[in-house]
Design an enzyme around this catalytic site. Structure first.
Site: not given
Ligand code: 0RA
Length: 655
Positions: A439, A517, A519, A521
């Site tokens: 990403e 990531d 997290d 998102d």
């Protein structure tokens, strides 16, 4: 070593014929080659032990003697399966010297997985019997309520610790099996509540009327109650389709349903159309999810296509259409579950989940065709709505084909050129090659520096890729990021019969790793990418090519010492170990994104094959995956938020 065992050993690994398995009566054979009997010794095999025992209770329920099955996960990861059936007989059969109970639990009565006769009608995938579970458990206790008495016998690694004995009186009947999987056999003996619960839910839908409960004694909620669910369905497959589609918008009111018997094969089908663009057809044989399909699925498709086409032809609905309608068009936005019971199923294919019995095709074809023609006859308005959807699907398919051909032609013109953003590896043998789909350009840059350029390629994706759950096919092929994935992987999709078949021979990397990531998102983006693979390149997942990278959440430092932590627990442990009561000296860095790591950190923790952990994406339970993906990608925000919070450990930390 006994002659029997030697026989088994010299037979080698793969060329175990059904004959040789039959002679290996002792449970030692199971302990020597557990994977032969339960598939593997990893998570899947571990959970299989529970399914094996539950399947026996389901058999008892299907015979009409049992209505309740309870599964308990104990704090030490031992499992209890309790049913209210007749109870396993405890008498000593004539000509035998041991009780029926002891025989059931210590004699490998069914063969290995290649023995076609060993599948019972409701039997587990491998149909190997409770004796296998016994063999692979350090401890097993059977408690039988029968004839007014409570009978009990205990075992260790399949060997009786004593004869069956009476330990009390009872006015009930039933079987209670408690077992503790052998940690020296399984790579990990921690049970996953969600996995077990999803399977019990599936069984509840597939076998209407049976009540299946699960209780996790390892976990208490705010009220001090153990985590627990009861799965029960009175309407069976109808409710299954309802469940699968609960976040989708329905095209017609009622679910079309039939439970019948055709040529001696019990067939149950439920289906409904929704406004989405994906096909979600799940098929089962004897309660086993046939992820590779087979004759029952072929029969279903054939019957569905023919019946809808006939109806459309007769009503003149297709007269304006300038091109042919394909089978696919009749299944866009279709959610269906097919369940058949086959006495002697032949399972084929890589995962032995493809039904081979040719007569079943006709049974299902007839069942679906009768069901649908009745429905269309009786519901002309719904019929019109469905046909309009089919026509739209056909038009969209033509547009998609043009878009796809354009992409493929463009590639051919530019010499099959690879995407500009791809940093390819130098190795050419696909089996040795990996591609990281990353990403963002910045994380992509770090990955590019950190990688082993010989066999690791990097493809950065910008922003969120298109939500394929909501997009029409031709939009998907117009999307730049998605085109890049296709060209980088080298595969093309779509054949005349199956628009989503993947041409795997051309696949350029055998490991495709999604790296996002750690997290909320990141997990959303990973889910988007997984949904894309799930909907459009499911073959890749089925062949085990798709993985998720697991970057660490924390870097814990003290002086020159550094260590990574992937979980909250690991972080606490490091702080405790290094703290020496002097908390201030331990420094904890939370990694919010891949970009916060430098190239060598990313390599060490996430990319280096020697050190990293990759999670393989599998389709253990396709129906549950379908439900979850449609919920995650649908319009309803609250269930999505809740799911991510419940399932992503990092989401809780961030909140
Ligand atoms: C053999 C014969 C009978 C029942 C069972 C086995 C039986 C096995 C299991 C395994 C889990 N739960 C079970 N419940 C029953 C029939 C006994 C009779 O005729 O009474």
């Amino acid at each position: 070593m006994s002659e029997i065992e030697k026989n088994g050993v010299t037979n080698g690994n793969n060329n175990y014929g059904a004959d040789s398995i039959q002679v290996l009566e002792g449970l030692e054979a199971v302990r020597k080659r557990p994977a032969m009997y339960i598939g593997d010794v990893n998570e899947r095999g571990l959970h299989h032990l529970v399914y094996e025992v539950v399947d026996n209770s389901i058999d008892e329920a299907l015979a009409g003697y049992c209505g309740n099955i309870d599964v308990i996960i104990h704090p030490d990861n031992s499992i209890t399966v309790k049913d209210d059936g007749r109870g396993i007989p405890t008498e000593i059969p004539s000509k035998e010297s041991r009780s029926a109970l002891e025989i059931v639990l210590t004699v490998l009565h069914a063969g290995g997985k290649f023995d076609k006769d060993s599948y019972k009608v409701s039997g587990g995938l491998h149909g190997v019997g409770v004796s296998c579970v016994n063999a692979l458990s350090t401890f097993l206790r059977a408690e039988i309520h029968r004839d007014g008495k409570i009978w009990m016998q205990e075992f260790s690694t399949g060997k009786p610790l004593h004869e069956v004995q009476v330990v009390g009186e009872t006015d009930k009947t039933g079987t209670i099996i408690t077992f503790k999987p052998d940690a020296s056999i399984f790579t990990n003996i921690v049970y996953k509540y969600d996995t077990l619960s999803a399977r019990l839910r599936e069984l509840a839908f597939l076998n209407a009327g049976i009540r299946l409960s699960i209780t996790d004694q390892r976990e208490k909620d705010e009220q001090g109650q153990f985590k627990s669910e009861i799965h029960h369905s009175e309407e069976g497959l109808k409710e299954f389709v309802e469940y699968l589609d609960n976040t989708r918008v329905k095209l017609t009111q009622e679910i079309i349903h039939v439970a019948t018997e055709k040529n001696g094969v019990p067939v149950e089908i439920a289906l409904q159309y929704n406004t989405s663009y994906s096909e979600n057809v799940h098929s089962y044989v004897n309660n086993i999810n046939t992820i590779e399909g087979g004759t029952h699925l072929t029969g279903f498709r054939r019957g569905l296509t023919r019946t809808l086409k006939n109806y459309a032809d007769q009503s003149g609905m297709l007269s304006k259409l300038k091109f042919d309608i394909s089978g696919d068009d009749f299944r866009e936005g279709l959610t269906a579950v097919i369940s058949v019971k086959v006495a002697e199923p032949q399972f084929e294919g890589q995962t032995k989940t493809k039904l081979g019995n040719s007569d079943v095709a006709l049974s299902v074809d007839q069942a679906v065709s009768e069901m649908l023609s009745n429905y269309l006859e009786e519901n002309p308005r719904a019929a019109k709505i469905i046909m309009d959807k089919v026509i739209l699907a056909a038009q969209a398919r033509h547009a998609a084909r043009k878009a796809r051909e354009m992409v493929q032609r463009k590639n051919a013109l530019s010499g099959g050129g690879l995407p500009g953003k791809l940093s390819d590896c130098s190795e050419r043998d696909p089996e040795k090659c990996e591609i990281f789909i990353v990403e963002g350009d910045s994380a992509g840059g770090t990955a590019k520096q950190g990688r082993d350029r010989r066999n690791q390629a990097i493809l950065p994706l910008r922003g969120k890729i298109l939500n394929v759950e909501k997009a029409m096919q031709h939009r998907i092929f117009e999307n730049e990021e998605i085109k890049n994935i296709f060209t980088a992987l080298g595969v093309t999709i779509g054949t005349e019969e199956d628009s989503k078949a993947v041409n795997l021979e051309k696949l350029r990397y055998h490991k495709i790793v999604i790296m996002t990531d750690a997290d909320v998102d990141g997990s959303h983006i990973a889910t988007l990418i997984m949904t894309f693979f799930f909907r459009y390149m499911q073959d890749l997942i089925k062949h085990g090519h798709l993985y998720i990278a697991t970057p660490p959440l924390y870097l814990v430092k003290k002086g020159k010492r550094e260590s990574y932590a992937w979980t909250e627990q690991q972080r606490m442990q490091l702080i405790a170990e290094w703290g020496d009561g002097n908390e201030g000296s331990v420094h904890v860095q939370r990694y919010k994104g891949l970009g916060e790591m430098n190239a060598s950190q990313l390599w060490e923790t996430t990319m280096d094959p020697e050190q990293r952990t990759l999670q393989q994406v599998t389709i253990e339970n396709a129906a549950e995956a379908d439900h979850v993906f449609s919920m995650l990608m649908g319009d309803d925000v609250p269930p999505r938020r809740k799911f991510i919070e419940d399932h992503a450990h990092y989401a809780k930390i961030d909140a």
